[in-house]
Design a protein around this motif. Structure first.
Motif, PDB file in Angstrom:
ATOM      1  N   CYS A  27      -8.205   7.057  -2.184  1.00  0.00           N
ATOM      2  CA  CYS A  27      -9.136   8.085  -2.633  1.00  0.00           C
ATOM      3  C   CYS A  27     -10.151   8.358  -1.525  1.00  0.00           C
ATOM      4  N   TYR A  28     -10.369   9.627  -1.219  1.00  0.00           N
ATOM      5  CA  TYR A  28     -11.249  10.048  -0.131  1.00  0.00           C
ATOM      6  C   TYR A  28     -12.343  10.942  -0.697  1.00  0.00           C
ATOM      7  N   ILE A  29     -13.588  10.531  -0.485  1.00  0.00           N
ATOM      8  CA  ILE A  29     -14.731  11.222  -1.082  1.00  0.00           C
ATOM      9  C   ILE A  29     -15.719  11.606   0.011  1.00  0.00           C
ATOM     10  N   VAL A  30     -15.978  12.909   0.128  1.00  0.00           N
ATOM     11  CA  VAL A  30     -17.011  13.388   1.037  1.00  0.00           C
ATOM     12  C   VAL A  30     -18.335  13.311   0.285  1.00  0.00           C
ATOM     13  N   ASN A  31     -19.227  12.475   0.757  1.00  0.00           N
ATOM     14  CA  ASN A  31     -20.513  12.212   0.112  1.00  0.00           C
ATOM     15  C   ASN A  31     -21.559  13.140   0.717  1.00  0.00           C
ATOM     16  N   HIS A  32     -21.727  14.304   0.089  1.00  0.00           N
ATOM     17  CA  HIS A  32     -22.640  15.330   0.596  1.00  0.00           C
ATOM     18  C   HIS A  32     -24.081  14.887   0.360  1.00  0.00           C
ATOM     19  N   GLY A  33     -24.770  14.544   1.433  1.00  0.00           N
ATOM     20  CA  GLY A  33     -26.133  14.046   1.327  1.00  0.00           C
ATOM     21  C   GLY A  33     -26.234  12.538   1.377  1.00  0.00           C
ATOM     22  N   ARG A  34     -25.094  11.866   1.516  1.00  0.00           N
ATOM     23  CA  ARG A  34     -25.036  10.399   1.638  1.00  0.00           C
ATOM     24  C   ARG A  34     -25.797   9.707   0.501  1.00  0.00           C
ATOM     25  N   LYS A  67      -4.857  25.945  -9.998  1.00  0.00           N
ATOM     26  CA  LYS A  67      -5.071  25.946  -8.554  1.00  0.00           C
ATOM     27  C   LYS A  67      -3.894  25.303  -7.811  1.00  0.00           C
ATOM     28  N   PRO A  68      -3.540  25.837  -6.657  1.00  0.00           N
ATOM     29  CA  PRO A  68      -2.503  25.236  -5.816  1.00  0.00           C
ATOM     30  C   PRO A  68      -3.076  24.027  -5.080  1.00  0.00           C
ATOM     31  N   CYS A  69      -3.185  22.918  -5.770  1.00  0.00           N
ATOM     32  CA  CYS A  69      -4.021  21.807  -5.297  1.00  0.00           C
ATOM     33  C   CYS A  69      -3.256  20.539  -4.945  1.00  0.00           C
ATOM     34  N   VAL A  70      -1.940  20.534  -5.093  1.00  0.00           N
ATOM     35  CA  VAL A  70      -1.149  19.374  -4.691  1.00  0.00           C
ATOM     36  C   VAL A  70      -0.373  19.803  -3.452  1.00  0.00           C
ATOM     37  N   ILE A  71      -0.837  19.347  -2.302  1.00  0.00           N
ATOM     38  CA  ILE A  71      -0.411  19.902  -1.025  1.00  0.00           C
ATOM     39  C   ILE A  71       0.480  18.914  -0.269  1.00  0.00           C
ATOM     40  N   MET A 104       0.846  -1.203   0.000  1.00  0.00           N
ATOM     41  CA  MET A 104       0.000   0.000   0.000  1.00  0.00           C
ATOM     42  C   MET A 104       0.880   1.251   0.000  1.00  0.00           C
ATOM     43  N   GLN A 105       0.641   2.160  -0.963  1.00  0.00           N
ATOM     44  CA  GLN A 105       1.469   3.348  -1.075  1.00  0.00           C
ATOM     45  C   GLN A 105       0.980   4.443  -0.120  1.00  0.00           C
ATOM     46  N   SER A 106       1.913   5.263   0.350  1.00  0.00           N
ATOM     47  CA  SER A 106       1.580   6.405   1.204  1.00  0.00           C
ATOM     48  C   SER A 106       2.146   7.690   0.606  1.00  0.00           C
ATOM     49  N   VAL A 107       2.371   7.659  -0.713  1.00  0.00           N
ATOM     50  CA  VAL A 107       2.917   8.826  -1.406  1.00  0.00           C
ATOM     51  C   VAL A 107       1.861   9.901  -1.581  1.00  0.00           C
ATOM     52  N   ALA A 108       0.668   9.510  -2.065  1.00  0.00           N
ATOM     53  CA  ALA A 108      -0.330  10.515  -2.422  1.00  0.00           C
ATOM     54  C   ALA A 108      -1.743   9.988  -2.241  1.00  0.00           C
ATOM     55  N   ALA A 109      -2.615  10.888  -1.798  1.00  0.00           N
ATOM     56  CA  ALA A 109      -4.048  10.628  -1.712  1.00  0.00           C
ATOM     57  C   ALA A 109      -4.773  11.687  -2.524  1.00  0.00           C
ATOM     58  N   ALA A 110      -5.995  11.376  -2.943  1.00  0.00           N
ATOM     59  CA  ALA A 110      -6.848  12.339  -3.635  1.00  0.00           C
ATOM     60  C   ALA A 110      -8.101  12.547  -2.808  1.00  0.00           C
ATOM     61  N   LEU A 111      -8.567  13.799  -2.745  1.00  0.00           N
ATOM     62  CA  LEU A 111      -9.708  14.167  -1.908  1.00  0.00           C
ATOM     63  C   LEU A 111     -10.656  15.054  -2.690  1.00  0.00           C
ATOM     64  N   THR A 112     -11.954  14.750  -2.609  1.00  0.00           N
ATOM     65  CA  THR A 112     -12.965  15.606  -3.225  1.00  0.00           C
ATOM     66  C   THR A 112     -14.255  15.511  -2.427  1.00  0.00           C
ATOM     67  N   MET A 113     -15.198  16.369  -2.778  1.00  0.00           N
ATOM     68  CA  MET A 113     -16.543  16.336  -2.198  1.00  0.00           C
ATOM     69  C   MET A 113     -17.536  16.322  -3.344  1.00  0.00           C
ATOM     70  N   VAL A 132      -3.855  15.548  -3.123  1.00  0.00           N
ATOM     71  CA  VAL A 132      -4.423  16.272  -4.261  1.00  0.00           C
ATOM     72  C   VAL A 132      -5.879  16.559  -3.926  1.00  0.00           C
ATOM     73  N   VAL A 133      -6.241  17.834  -3.839  1.00  0.00           N
ATOM     74  CA  VAL A 133      -7.585  18.199  -3.402  1.00  0.00           C
ATOM     75  C   VAL A 133      -8.231  19.120  -4.421  1.00  0.00           C
ATOM     76  N   GLY A 134      -9.520  18.911  -4.671  1.00  0.00           N
ATOM     77  CA  GLY A 134     -10.221  19.777  -5.617  1.00  0.00           C
ATOM     78  C   GLY A 134     -11.625  19.290  -5.876  1.00  0.00           C
ATOM     79  N   ASP A 135     -12.328  20.010  -6.729  1.00  0.00           N
ATOM     80  CA  ASP A 135     -13.684  19.632  -7.112  1.00  0.00           C
ATOM     81  C   ASP A 135     -13.660  18.346  -7.927  1.00  0.00           C
ATOM     82  N   VAL A 136     -14.816  17.709  -8.008  1.00  0.00           N
ATOM     83  CA  VAL A 136     -14.888  16.411  -8.671  1.00  0.00           C
ATOM     84  C   VAL A 136     -14.696  16.530 -10.182  1.00  0.00           C
TER      85      VAL A 136
END
Length: 291
Positions: free
Chosen positions: A34-41, A156-160, A1-10, A88-92
């Motif tokens: 990959c991490y996804i915030v599920n707005h409204g489930r 966008k400054p999106c790779v943090i 399992m890699q720990s280099v990078a994750a991606a996040l969106t909502m 890496v964070v940003g819109d879908v």
């Protein structure tokens, strides 16, 4: 399992864009990263994102939607940084890619990238030339769609990989240096398909109608409001009138970004000038099938 990078969106619905996001980041980084915030489930998100890390939250409409969203994403980014070098964070509908001419995947690139920095990919908006691109998108987007226009607002400054605060909308951070590598791009997909655009905007207009407040009273983008939307067909017809630019050397854009880099007033954020550029480009063949 890699720990280099994750991606996040909502996300809330937006199945077309979520499928592209999952195809890109899921295959590149692994769905377990990959991490996804599920707005409204939403059940649709749960099914499509199987194997990802899904965070369900209430979906009640709120006039400060964007403010609340980015407060939460800021905190999630910094939490994930405890376990990943880069987030890496940003819109879908925003996908960060490495120019195929550079070689390797996004994961390969970030594995070799220095940490404790913020990377700003060059923003390109994929546009649907409805006059010459009749094909329906049933798989990869780049191929059926080959045209892009410069989109400074999506550089966008999106790779943090640093402990910085991100501004609402993800357009600015408090990192004092601009690092915009030649080989990194952010593809914004909002206008990549006419029918998808119309359906997405109908859904967003419905959300603001449920909130029941006006443009001046919310922390939501103007484009979410029906009165600021304009005629969909006219928006896409105008793409054909953008002057065609030769080649694909965009180093001059990054140079202008760096030349205008400065503090954003007294906010603590940094920014570059973001003029509107009147032109379009045809993507080189090497990008076909990339997303």
């Amino acid at each position: 399992m890699q720990s280099v990078a994750a991606a996040l969106t909502m996300v809330r619905g937006d199945a077309f864009f979520l499928k592209a996001w999952l195809r890109h980041y899921g295959e590149t980084l692994g769905r377990e990263n990959c991490y996804i915030v599920n707005h409204g489930r939403g059940d649709d998100v749960e099914k499509l994102a199987e194997g990802c890390n899904i965070i369900g939250i209430p979906g009640d409409p709120h006039p400060n939607f964007d403010m609340k969203r980015w407060r939460m994403l800021n905190n999630l980014v910094q939490g994930l940084r405890c376990y990943y070098t880069h987030v890496v964070v940003g819109d879908v509908d925003e996908l960060v890619v490495v120019d195929p001419a550079h070689g390797g995947s996004l994961l390969d690139y970030l594995r070799d990238a220095r940490p404790k920095r913020v990377l700003t990919p060059l923003g390109l908006e994929v546009i649907h030339r409805t006059d010459i691109e009749p094909a329906e998108i049933i798989g990869p987007i780049l191929g059926p769609r080959r045209h892009v226009r410069l989109a400074p607002h999506y550089s966008k400054p999106c790779v943090i990989s640093h402990g910085v605060k991100i501004a609402r909308g993800g357009h600015f951070t408090q990192f004092e240096h601009l690092i915009a590598p030649d080989e990194l791009y952010l593809f914004h997909l909002k206008f990549c398909d006419f029918n998808t655009y119309a359906a997405t905007m109908n859904a967003r207009n419905q959300v603001t109608a449920e909130i029941g407040t006006g443009i001046q009273d919310t922390a939501i983008g103007r484009h979410w409001f029906a009165e600021a939307r304009g005629a969909d067909r006219e928006v896409f017809d105008a793409f054909a009138r953008l002057p065609m630019q030769e080649g694909f050397d965009l180093s001059w854009v990054r140079w202008r970004m760096k030349r205008s880099w400065a503090p954003r007033g007294e906010t603590g954020f940094y920014a570059f000038k973001r003029p509107d550029y009147d032109g379009q480009y045809v993507l080189p063949d090497r990008f076909t099938g990339l997303i």
